[in-house]
Design an enzyme around this catalytic site. Structure first.
Site, short mmCIF file in Angstrom:
data_model
loop_
_atom_site.label_atom_id
_atom_site.label_comp_id
_atom_site.label_asym_id
_atom_site.label_seq_id
_atom_site.Cartn_x
_atom_site.Cartn_y
_atom_site.Cartn_z
N HIS A 356 0.75 -1.13 0.10
CA HIS A 356 -0.15 -0.02 -0.05
C HIS A 356 0.83 1.29 0.11
O HIS A 356 0.53 2.18 -0.62
CB HIS A 356 -0.90 0.07 1.21
CG HIS A 356 -2.11 1.04 1.05
ND1 HIS A 356 -2.14 2.28 1.59
CD2 HIS A 356 -3.31 0.80 0.48
CE1 HIS A 356 -3.14 2.75 1.44
NE2 HIS A 356 -3.95 1.80 0.71
N CYS A 357 2.03 1.15 0.82
CA CYS A 357 3.13 2.56 0.86
C CYS A 357 3.64 2.71 -0.37
O CYS A 357 3.77 3.80 -0.63
CB CYS A 357 3.91 2.17 1.80
SG CYS A 357 3.49 1.73 3.41
#
Lengths: 364, 364
Positions: A356-357
């Site tokens: 997600h990052c």
């Protein structure tokens, strides 16, 4: 700079859609820093390429890379991944890219937050973030969309939205003195309402244990759909994560979202074994003044919550841990209409985050 | 790499539209080389910005720039100019960018010619052109269009098309031993037919006197509309350009285009005075091994033919010469439906070309 608006998204009728809304593409960038990624970032590059190529099975991807690394990136990426030159300080597009907002007519615009490398001169992760702070503006220009420059130090990973008026965040990050010391909780909430188009901000306390982002929400807790969240969890009360997750669970189960719903909380296990760099791996990272050191043995903030929802799939990090399968099974049940695509997450974790990052979805 | 086709445009039903066809945008790049442009390229940057901003009055522009020069370029460009990172060896998008082709359904694709810096190790203008040779592929990827990699060393400025089957070029450039020594005239024509979708190739002899591109057609002669060309001209028979233009005129008036038409030739005067770098100006260019030296006093290949047609306008270089007005008047008569926009061309000329050389139109 297709156009820089001096208004706010909320005033113009724009809001950030939930991650499960249909997406036009996902943005990523190439990991290159030898002082953050071991072995001149080559293993991380393979892991990032795996993520990009997996997403490309489902939708378009644009990946930014320096001119120096262009040829290698092109060689590792499938044709559907569009490769553009984009200079970064590091490859965390969730945090440096724009948060995209949309209005009722389907127009998409970009929110460009102020970026200070997760804390600037007070705990930031590296010195020099001017290129990172330009990433959102460059992406808005590439897409020829209107851009809002938000007067707020914020990373995209510090907030999650349900697309129905609710924002979820953590006090550890957003109230940290190294982000917006002149703003109190009410002032920050006002900016979140203005720039994300939300009406309700739900606050958790701490993020994942040892998370160097100062506790980004996107490693701890995320929306699965309106009224339902996933929370990183451990039943081991000797684990330093235990009190953090327990306290988050207590807050979540007492909350109401913007629509007045109580939240259902789905527990996602942590990996069963702590993950850390070995002595050899730590020695493969080039030390540099101003960049956070990565010592061997330090527990890393591994979390299955750090997945990305894309069109028709969920991109889920795997750590080579028995709980990889448990996490996948739980998400398969939660997302019956999406494929669960597990990708190697260990090398991404070594750099300080996960799937997600390193991604930023652009809604249709 | 949105997709690399191993077919040819002609086989797939694609051909290069004439420059007067409706355009989606114009591509440019930022001049940066201190060994080609005086004063670290700053005067040239202002001239390029003037061109880009003028085109932006009429249509979209995308301009490529290095990360190092991004902020300065942004400051000089109007918002409608999209600024993207694009590493180049120099800023001649006509020659390094793709030639765009289109089919009957309106799909646009990119032809990516092999680039060797106008002659490679045999008379090329600078050593090191790997970034330039990637420009067309990167642009195709940015636009997500199919790309053809043509097996031919060619610069876009070496050909002009009328969009009705005719290609105009020069022997000095295309038959030069420093481009495609293994191909004879027939072999080169075959590639032009395959990749430009033309049926007829019309050959002129030499280009403009002292043109360091080995006589690109786009500085000597161009189509104004089907059946009509403009030719750089001088009536001064002591001018070294006189025999070149006379010979071109004789060839042109004897030719038939792909549709069987005789060509009407419109004479565009050269600037009335030769233009050269002064001693001071030449000293403002950083000498570098492998890069063509720019001595003071050398006559430069100034030509009003080096204009660009855009939607609703013609972008025409001005040199501060009495013939600036004459050239503008002639083109105003030839293009009654387009504004004639004169832009300062002297600093662009100093680097070796002009408005047409630094632009690349992308058809709608």
């Amino acid at each position: 700079m297709h156009s820089l608006s001096s208004s706010t998204p909320a005033a113009d009728g724009f809001a950030m859609p939930a991650e499960w809304s249909p997406q036009a593409q996902v943005w990523m960038a190439w990991p290159e820093r030898p002082d953050n990624w071991r072995l001149d970032a080559v293993p991380a590059q393979h892991a990032f390429a795996h993520v990009a190529n997996t997403i490309a099975d489902h939708e378009d991807v644009t990946l930014g890379v320096s001119a120096r690394h262009y040829a290698r990136a092109r060689a590792l990426l499938v044709p559907r991944v569009r490769l553009v030159e984009l200079t970064t300080d590091d490859a965390w597009l969730r945090d440096t890219g724009p948060s995209f907002v949309r209005d009722a007519h389907g127009e998409v615009r970009a929110v460009d937050w102020v970026f200070n490398a997760w804390g600037g001169h007070d705990g930031g992760l590296y010195a020099g973030w001017a290129d990172d702070d330009l990433v959102a503006a460059k992406i808005a220009d590439l897409e020829r969309v209107v851009r809002y420059r938000a007067p707020l130090v914020l990373e995209g990973g510090a907030v999650h939205v349900d697309g129905e008026g609710t924002c979820l965040t953590t006090e550890q990050c957003l109230l940290n003195r190294n982000r917006n010391p002149m703003l109190d909780r009410a002032g920050i909430e006002r900016h979140l309402r203005d720039y994300l188009g939300v009406s309700t901000v739900l606050w958790l306390g701490q993020g994942i244990f040892n998370d160097e982002t100062d506790g980004h929400i996107d490693n701890l807790c995320c929306f699965l759909r309106p009224g339902v969240v996933a929370l990183a969890w451990t039943d081991d009360d000797s684990d330093p994560q235990y009190p953090i997750s327990s306290e988050a669970w207590q807050r979540l189960t007492a909350m109401r979202d913007a629509q007045g719903r109580a939240l259902e909380v789905v527990k996602l296990p942590l990996p069963s074994r702590a993950i850390a760099l070995s002595v050899d791996e730590a020695a493969e990272i080039l030390p540099r003044a101003g960049t956070l050191a990565r010592p061997a043995g330090l527990r890393l903030a591994a979390s299955y919550v750090n997945f990305l929802i894309v069109n028709g799939a969920v991109i889920l990090p795997a750590f080579g841990d028995p709980n990889d399968a448990r996490a996948a099974a739980i998400l398969a049940e939660q997302f019956p209409d999406r494929a669960i695509r597990q990708v190697p997450g260990r090398e991404i974790l070594y750099g300080g985050g996960n799937v997600h990052c390193i991604t930023q979805q652009q809604p249709l």
